[in-house]
Design a protein around this motif. Structure first.
Motif, PDB file in Angstrom:
ATOM      1  N   ARG A  77       0.841  -1.205   0.098  1.00 35.23           N
ATOM      2  CA  ARG A  77       0.002   0.073   0.085  1.00 35.23           C
ATOM      3  C   ARG A  77       0.826   1.215  -0.038  1.00 35.23           C
ATOM      4  NH1 ARG A  77      -2.419  -3.659  -0.901  1.00 35.23           N
ATOM      5  NH2 ARG A  77      -4.517  -4.324   0.010  1.00 35.23           N
ATOM      6  N   TRP A  78       0.534   2.311  -0.681  1.00 38.41           N
ATOM      7  CA  TRP A  78       1.183   3.429  -0.795  1.00 38.41           C
ATOM      8  C   TRP A  78       0.526   4.793  -0.433  1.00 38.41           C
ATOM      9  CZ3 TRP A  78       6.348   2.261  -2.206  1.00 38.41           C
ATOM     10  CH2 TRP A  78       6.479   1.114  -2.708  1.00 38.41           C
ATOM     11  N   THR A  79       1.215   5.552   0.444  1.00 38.20           N
ATOM     12  CA  THR A  79       0.747   6.700   0.746  1.00 38.20           C
ATOM     13  C   THR A  79       1.734   8.032   0.660  1.00 38.20           C
ATOM     14  OG1 THR A  79      -0.115   5.340   2.695  1.00 38.20           O
ATOM     15  CG2 THR A  79      -0.214   7.597   3.184  1.00 38.20           C
ATOM     16  N   ARG A  80       1.105   8.982   0.439  1.00 35.39           N
ATOM     17  CA  ARG A  80       1.614  10.422   0.499  1.00 35.39           C
ATOM     18  C   ARG A  80       1.696  10.853   1.634  1.00 35.39           C
ATOM     19  NH1 ARG A  80       3.967  11.019  -4.590  1.00 35.39           N
ATOM     20  NH2 ARG A  80       2.216  10.615  -6.340  1.00 35.39           N
ATOM     21  N   THR A  81       2.976  11.090   2.036  1.00 40.18           N
ATOM     22  CA  THR A  81       3.415  11.255   3.514  1.00 40.18           C
ATOM     23  C   THR A  81       3.800  12.776   3.691  1.00 40.18           C
ATOM     24  OG1 THR A  81       5.501  10.339   3.525  1.00 40.18           O
ATOM     25  CG2 THR A  81       3.635   8.970   4.355  1.00 40.18           C
ATOM     26  N   THR A 187       4.496  16.247  -7.646  1.00 42.15           N
ATOM     27  CA  THR A 187       4.114  16.879  -6.258  1.00 42.15           C
ATOM     28  C   THR A 187       5.201  17.146  -5.468  1.00 42.15           C
ATOM     29  OG1 THR A 187       3.588  14.816  -5.021  1.00 42.15           O
ATOM     30  CG2 THR A 187       1.891  15.737  -6.351  1.00 42.15           C
ATOM     31  N   ALA A 188       6.506  16.591  -5.588  1.00 41.32           N
ATOM     32  CA  ALA A 188       7.659  16.773  -4.694  1.00 41.32           C
ATOM     33  C   ALA A 188       7.188  16.223  -3.339  1.00 41.32           C
ATOM     34  CB  ALA A 188       8.315  18.253  -4.813  1.00 41.32           C
ATOM     35  N   ARG A 189       6.291  15.433  -3.238  1.00 41.10           N
ATOM     36  CA  ARG A 189       5.837  14.961  -1.805  1.00 41.10           C
ATOM     37  C   ARG A 189       6.219  13.636  -1.885  1.00 41.10           C
ATOM     38  NH1 ARG A 189       2.485  17.622   1.492  1.00 41.10           N
ATOM     39  NH2 ARG A 189       1.789  15.749   2.430  1.00 41.10           N
ATOM     40  N   GLU A 190       6.580  12.970  -0.461  1.00 41.34           N
ATOM     41  CA  GLU A 190       7.089  11.727  -0.629  1.00 41.34           C
ATOM     42  C   GLU A 190       5.940  10.684  -0.661  1.00 41.34           C
ATOM     43  OE1 GLU A 190      10.738  12.344   2.622  1.00 41.34           O
ATOM     44  OE2 GLU A 190       8.843  11.649   3.354  1.00 41.34           O
ATOM     45  N   LYS A 191       6.238   9.565  -1.140  1.00 40.39           N
ATOM     46  CA  LYS A 191       5.394   8.569  -1.412  1.00 40.39           C
ATOM     47  C   LYS A 191       5.862   6.997  -0.912  1.00 40.39           C
ATOM     48  CE  LYS A 191       2.860   5.687  -4.837  1.00 40.39           C
ATOM     49  NZ  LYS A 191       2.574   5.459  -6.409  1.00 40.39           N
ATOM     50  N   LEU A 192       5.298   6.492   0.370  1.00 44.76           N
ATOM     51  CA  LEU A 192       6.212   5.655   0.950  1.00 44.76           C
ATOM     52  C   LEU A 192       5.101   4.422   1.050  1.00 44.76           C
ATOM     53  CD1 LEU A 192       7.446   7.753   4.014  1.00 44.76           C
ATOM     54  CD2 LEU A 192       8.628   7.028   1.870  1.00 44.76           C
ATOM     55  N   GLY A 193       5.481   3.134   1.408  1.00 39.45           N
ATOM     56  CA  GLY A 193       4.617   2.081   1.236  1.00 39.45           C
ATOM     57  C   GLY A 193       4.839   1.155   2.564  1.00 39.45           C
ATOM     58  N   TYR A 194       4.031   0.148   2.732  1.00 40.09           N
ATOM     59  CA  TYR A 194       4.175  -0.936   3.735  1.00 40.09           C
ATOM     60  C   TYR A 194       3.272  -2.115   3.273  1.00 40.09           C
ATOM     61  CZ  TYR A 194      -0.513   0.479   4.937  1.00 40.09           C
ATOM     62  OH  TYR A 194      -2.025   0.806   4.764  1.00 40.09           O
ATOM     63  N   VAL A 195       3.529  -3.179   3.837  1.00 40.94           N
ATOM     64  CA  VAL A 195       2.705  -4.269   3.619  1.00 40.94           C
ATOM     65  C   VAL A 195       1.495  -4.362   4.483  1.00 40.94           C
ATOM     66  CG1 VAL A 195       2.625  -6.734   3.285  1.00 40.94           C
ATOM     67  CG2 VAL A 195       4.748  -5.662   2.664  1.00 40.94           C
ATOM     68  N   VAL A 319      10.558  12.242  15.520  1.00 38.93           N
ATOM     69  CA  VAL A 319       9.270  11.394  15.972  1.00 38.93           C
ATOM     70  C   VAL A 319       8.740  11.110  14.737  1.00 38.93           C
ATOM     71  CG1 VAL A 319       6.838  11.990  16.997  1.00 38.93           C
ATOM     72  CG2 VAL A 319       8.817  13.180  17.796  1.00 38.93           C
ATOM     73  N   ILE A 320       8.437   9.649  14.815  1.00 38.41           N
ATOM     74  CA  ILE A 320       7.844   9.011  13.806  1.00 38.41           C
ATOM     75  C   ILE A 320       6.543   8.617  13.915  1.00 38.41           C
ATOM     76  CG2 ILE A 320       8.065   6.803  12.173  1.00 38.41           C
ATOM     77  CD1 ILE A 320      11.142   8.557  13.634  1.00 38.41           C
ATOM     78  N   GLU A 321       5.509   9.268  13.325  1.00 40.64           N
ATOM     79  CA  GLU A 321       4.057   8.934  13.467  1.00 40.64           C
ATOM     80  C   GLU A 321       3.765   7.949  12.507  1.00 40.64           C
ATOM     81  OE1 GLU A 321      -0.004  11.225  14.871  1.00 40.64           O
ATOM     82  OE2 GLU A 321       1.841  12.281  14.604  1.00 40.64           O
ATOM     83  N   MET A 322       3.807   6.634  12.914  1.00 41.52           N
ATOM     84  CA  MET A 322       3.419   5.591  11.847  1.00 41.52           C
ATOM     85  C   MET A 322       2.273   5.677  11.238  1.00 41.52           C
ATOM     86  SD  MET A 322       4.907   2.980  10.186  1.00 41.52           S
ATOM     87  CE  MET A 322       6.477   2.980  10.759  1.00 41.52           C
ATOM     88  N   THR A 323       0.968   6.046  11.950  1.00 37.16           N
ATOM     89  CA  THR A 323      -0.331   6.020  11.312  1.00 37.16           C
ATOM     90  C   THR A 323      -0.609   7.030  10.597  1.00 37.16           C
ATOM     91  OG1 THR A 323      -0.676   6.469  13.774  1.00 37.16           O
ATOM     92  CG2 THR A 323      -1.495   4.398  13.090  1.00 37.16           C
ATOM     93  N   ASN A 324       0.478   8.119  10.173  1.00 33.39           N
ATOM     94  CA  ASN A 324       0.368   8.907   9.051  1.00 33.39           C
ATOM     95  C   ASN A 324       0.888   8.268   7.739  1.00 33.39           C
ATOM     96  OD1 ASN A 324      -0.875  11.049  10.339  1.00 33.39           O
ATOM     97  ND2 ASN A 324       1.263  12.001  11.220  1.00 33.39           N
ATOM     98  N   LEU A 325       1.353   7.016   8.021  1.00 35.21           N
ATOM     99  CA  LEU A 325       1.700   5.937   6.882  1.00 35.21           C
ATOM    100  C   LEU A 325       0.779   5.000   6.627  1.00 35.21           C
ATOM    101  CD1 LEU A 325       3.417   4.945   4.643  1.00 35.21           C
ATOM    102  CD2 LEU A 325       4.992   4.141   6.307  1.00 35.21           C
ATOM    103  N   ILE A 326       0.575   4.208   7.520  1.00 31.87           N
ATOM    104  CA  ILE A 326      -0.374   3.159   7.579  1.00 31.87           C
ATOM    105  C   ILE A 326      -1.892   3.486   7.885  1.00 31.87           C
ATOM    106  CG2 ILE A 326       1.830   1.488   8.160  1.00 31.87           C
ATOM    107  CD1 ILE A 326       0.549   1.264  10.987  1.00 31.87           C
TER     108      ILE A 326
END
Length: 460
Positions: A77-81, A187-195, A319-326
Motif C-alpha cells: 500500500r502506498w501513501t503520500r506522507t 508533487t515533490a511529496r514523499e510516497k512511501l509504502g508498507y505491507v 518523532v515518527i508517527e507511523m499511522t500517518n503512513l499506515i
C-alpha cells in the motif's frame, strides 16, 4: 551443500531463502525468540506491528522483487506522507518544494546553497570521494557555515550523537539519494509504502514459510556459542537451546551479525578471516544503536510521518508517527502509533537504564516539549525497545576509501553483514540487494564447494 547461517534477520532469512531455492540444505540459528532481527514485530495489546519503524520506497526494486516472489506484492500500500522540522521553537512543514522555499530559519542565499548541494550530491557527486571528508566539513563547504549551524548540525547531533563530527559525508549523500527518490516529480511529496495486514510481520512469516517448505530449519532461541573448523572439512556450529547444548556440522557457515560478535565465537583458526573482514570493511568498527520509546495514543500528534528535530534541547532523534503512513483503522485498531527513537553509541550505558528512566526522559525532555497538551490518559500503550547494533557507521579514515566489492566466497566460514554495504544507508532494500548480488556472484563457487564436499569422505 549443507549450509549454516547465524542470524535470522532480513539478511539471514533472505540469504537462506536464496540458497534453499538453489537446492542447498539450510539451517538458520537465531539467539532471539523471534525471527526478523531489527524487522521483528511486537504485540502492542490491541494490535501487532513492527518493533522498530520501517517503510518501503517506490525505488526499492530488490525488496519489492522479493515481496513479489513471496506473493506479497499485491499487499503493498502506498501513501503520500508529510515531513516536518522542529526548530526555532515551532513546527515547520518540509513536505514539498513550496514548504522549503517558505522555511523561515534559512535566508534565500542559505536555501539556494542547500538546494544546490542536494542537486549536486544526488546527480554529480562521486560517493567514494565522500568517504574522505566528514559530513560536517562537506556540509559547511556546500551549504555555508550558517546553513550548517542552523539546519544541519542539530540533525547530525540528533542522529549520530558522539559521532556527529566524524561520520563521513557519504552517509549524507546516501540519505539524500534515497529520500529524493521517494519524492514524486509532480508533487515533490514523499510516497512511501508498507505491507498491509501486519507490516514486516507478514514478510518475516512468509519467508519462514518458504524456507520450511523447502526443508530449511529456523532455530529460534538458539544462541551460537562456538564455530570451529572440522578436521575433515567444513565447520561445526555449537549452540544452546532449551534442551541444552548441541553441535552440528556444515559444509559452509555464514555469520550475518556484527563482525565484532563473530570474533567472540570463532575458533582461533577462523579468527584471521574475521580480522581481515574488519580491515576490509571498517564500518564494522563503530555502530549506532537505538533506544526507541513506542507509544500507542488515542489522539494524533501532527500530520507528519517524520518530524525531524533541529533543537539540542529536545532529547529525541525524531518523532515518527507511523499511522500517518499506515491505515490505523485496519492495522492498529484505531490507535495512533508513534516511535520516539534516540540513537546512541552501541556501548552507551543508557542501554542498561530501566525502561521507566528512558520513558521519562523521552517524555519530559522530548515529546512533552513538542506537544505539552498530551495527557497521560491519551496513552494506551508505552514501551521501550532497544537494539545495540543498528547502523554500522562510515567514519572518515586515512587514505579514504577505494571502491569496495562484496567478498568472494571464503570456505568454509564467512562473515556477510551490513558493514559491507557501500555508499548506502541501512535499509532492507539494500540488504536484499546485497544478498542477491552475493549469491549471483558466487553461484558457481557455492556449487563447486557442494560437489567437493559430496565427494569427500565424512568423519563419523
Amino acid at each position: 551443500m549443507k549450509i549454516g547461517i547465524v542470524g535470522a534477520g532480513i539478511l539471514g532469512l533472505g540469504f537462506g531463502h536464496r540458497l534453499s531455492r538453489l537446492g542447498h540444505s539450510v539451517s538458520i540459528f537465531e539467539a532471539g525468540a523471534e525471527a526478523g532481527g531489527l524487522a521483528c514485530s511486537h504485540d502492542y495489546g490491541r494490535f501487532r506491528w513492527d518493533r522498530f519503524y520501517h517503510c518501503i520506497l517506490p525505488q526499492d526494486t530488490a525488496l519489492c522483487g522479493l515481496l513479489n516472489e513471496l506473493g506479497l506484492g499485491g499487499e503493498l500500500r502506498w501513501t503520500r506522507t508529510g515531513t516536518g522540522y522542529w526548530g526555532g521553537g515551532r513546527f515547520h512543514d518540509m513536505s514539498g518544494n513550496r514548504d522549503f522555499l517558505h522555511f523561515p530559519l534559512l535566508s534565500l542565499v542559505d536555501k539556494a546553497r542547500l538546494g544546490a548541494a542536494v542537486l549536486w550530491a544526488t546527480r554529480v557527486a562521486d560517493p567514494w570521494a565522500l568517504y574522505r571528508i566528514t559530513a560536517e566539513e562537506w556540509l559547511i563547504r556546500m551549504c555555508g557555515r550558517r546553513g550548517y549551524e542552523v539546519f544541519w548540525r542539530p540533525l547530525l547531533k540528533a542522529k549520530f550523537g558522539p559521532f556527529y563530527d566524524c561520520v563521513a559525508a557519504v552517509f549524507i549523500w546516501a540519505t539524500l539519494k534515497r529520500l529524493t527518490g521517494a519524492r514524486s516529480s509532480a508533487t515533490a511529496r514523499e510516497k512511501l509504502g508498507y505491507v498491509a495486514g501486519g507490516g514486516y510481520a507478514r514478510i518475516v512469516a512468509r519467508l519462514d514459510e518458504a524456507l520450511r517448505a523447502r526443508g530449511a530449519t529456523v532455530r529460534l532461541s538458539s544462541p551460537v556459542t562456538a564455530i570451529a573448523e572440522e578436521p575433515g572439512g567444513g565447520c561445526a556450529v555449537s549452540f544452546r537451546d532449551r534442551a541444552g547444548g548441541h553441535r552440528e556440522s556444515f559444509d559452509q557457515v555464514f555469520f550475518t551479525g556484527p563482525t565484532g560478535l563473530a570474533a567472540k565465537v570463532v575458533a582461533p583458526s577462523l579468527l584471521a578471516h574475521v580480522e581481515r573482514t574488519a580491515r576490509d570493511y571498517p564500518t564494522s568498527e563503530a555502530y549506532l544503536g537505538v533506544a526507541c520509546v513506542v507509544l500507542a495514543l488515542t489522539r494524533p500528534l501532527a500530520n507528519y510521518y517524520v518530524l525531524n528535530i533541529g533543537d539540542d534541547r529536545i532529547r529525541l532523534t525524531g518523532v515518527i508517527e507511523m499511522t500517518n503512513l499506515i491505515d490505523r483503522r485496519a492495522e492498529t485498531d484505531g490507535l495512533h502509533l508513534v516511535y520516539l527513537p534516540r540513537y546512541l553509541a552501541a556501548d552507551d550505558p543508557r542501554f542498561d537504564a530501566p525502561d521507566e528512566e528512558l520513558l521519562r526522559e523521552a517524555m519530559d525532555e522530548g515529546l512533552l516539549r513538542l506537544f505539552p497538551d498530551l495527557l497521560p490518559s491519551q496513552i494506551a500503550y508505552s514501551g521501550v525497545h532497544r537494539a545495540r547494533f543498528v547502523q554500522p557507521l562510515p567514519l572518515v579514515r586515512a587514505g579514504g576509501a577505494g571502491e569496495a566489492r562484496l567478498p568472494s566466497l571464503a570456505h568454509p566460514f564467512q562473515v556477510l553483514n551490513t558493514s559491507m554495504l557501500s555508499c548506502a544507508t541501512l535499509n532492507n532494500n539494500e540488504v536484499v540487494s546485497m544478498v542477491d548480488r552475493f549469491v549471483e556472484n558466487n553461484r558457481g563457487a557455492l556449487a563447486a564447494v557442494g560437489r567437493e564436499r559430496a565427494a569427500a569422505p565424512r568423519n563419523s
